[in-house]
Design a protein around this motif. Sequence first.
Motif, PDB file in Angstrom:
ATOM      1  N   TYR A 111       0.802  -1.309  -0.129  1.00 25.34           N
ATOM      2  CA  TYR A 111       0.045   0.048   0.072  1.00 25.34           C
ATOM      3  C   TYR A 111       0.840   1.302   0.051  1.00 25.34           C
ATOM      4  CZ  TYR A 111       0.954   0.522   5.084  1.00 25.34           C
ATOM      5  OH  TYR A 111       1.328   0.690   6.228  1.00 25.34           O
TER       6      TYR A 111
ATOM      7  N   PRO B  87      -3.557   0.242   4.298  1.00 34.50           N
ATOM      8  CA  PRO B  87      -4.052  -0.690   3.583  1.00 34.50           C
ATOM      9  C   PRO B  87      -5.359  -0.666   3.245  1.00 34.50           C
ATOM     10  CG  PRO B  87      -3.345  -1.742   5.382  1.00 34.50           C
ATOM     11  CD  PRO B  87      -3.062  -0.265   5.706  1.00 34.50           C
TER      12      PRO B  87
ATOM     13  N   LEU C 208      -1.829  -4.925  -4.581  1.00 33.18           N
ATOM     14  CA  LEU C 208      -3.070  -4.745  -3.926  1.00 33.18           C
ATOM     15  C   LEU C 208      -4.199  -5.641  -3.876  1.00 33.18           C
ATOM     16  CD1 LEU C 208      -3.390  -0.857  -4.358  1.00 33.18           C
ATOM     17  CD2 LEU C 208      -2.080  -2.003  -2.895  1.00 33.18           C
TER      18      LEU C 208
END
Length: 268
Positions: free
Chosen positions: A51, A59, A111
Motif C-alpha cells: 500500500y 492498506p 494490492l
Amino acid sequence: MRSRRAAAAALTALLLTGCAQSAAGPVARVGERAPQGVRPLSGSAAGEPPYARWGLRAPLAPAPRPAARPVLKGTPLPVLSRVPTRDKVVFLTYDDGAEQDERFVDLVRELRLPVSMFLTDSVVGPGYGHFARLRSVGASIQNHTLDHPALRGLPYAGQRAEICGQQDKLKSRFGIRPHLLRPPYGTYDPTTLRAATDCGLSAVVLWRASMEDGRLTYPRGRRHLGPGDIVSVASLETTGLTLVGRTTRLLREIQRAGLTVGRLEDYV
C-alpha cells in the motif's frame, strides 16, 4: 585543462541523466517527485508494504463476502448504477481497453485489487495478452461491444451483432462468456436489453460516479461515494495522469470515505 575536464564531466552527467529518464519511463528517479500522482520509488521501496509503494497511507480494508447476492430487479434484465447493499464497498470498472499499462497489472496484483474490465474488441486490438495478464492477477473481463457504437436506436440485428459478437470474441480469447454488459456511452433502449438477454448477459452495468480529469464526478444524486456505488474510471484523460495515477488517487478518495473496494461479480 580543468575547465575542459569540468565540461566533459558535465556532458557525461547530462547524457547519463537522459538515458536514465528514457529507460525509466514514468518512474521517477530516486529523490524526485513521481509524475502523475504516483508515489516515488526509493532505495528501500522493496521493503515497503504494497500500500505504501502505491502511495496509500494505509492498506485497503478487506471487502466482506456478501452472505447472499442482492435481489436485482429489472425486466428483461436489471440495469445498475449501484448495487443495493449496506456493505461499505464500491466497485471499480474500466472501459474500452485503450490503456495497457503494465504498472496497472502490478498495482492490481500487489494490492489484490478487484477490478472489472469492460472490453471493446476494436479498441483492444492486438492487446488481449495484456488483459490475460490482468485476468491472471484477479481482474474480471466483461462486455463493452465489438466496435463501441451508441446502441440506442440501432435495430435489433445491429445491437445483437455488437453484443453477441463480443461475447464470441471474449470466449475465444479467454474461454469465458461474460455476464455483464456496459453499453458504450451508457446509452441503451429496450432493444438493447432484449439483445443482451438473447446474448446471455444477466445485467447492464452503468455507473453512479466517474473518475474524470483526475476527480470524481456524479451525473445525478448525492455528490459523494456511498456503499454499493459503481465507479467508472475514464480512459485516456487529458490531465496527464496515467491509469495508475488515476486509480491511486481514486483509492485515496475511497479510503477517506470510509469505504473499500469490492468485487462486482460477487454481488451481480
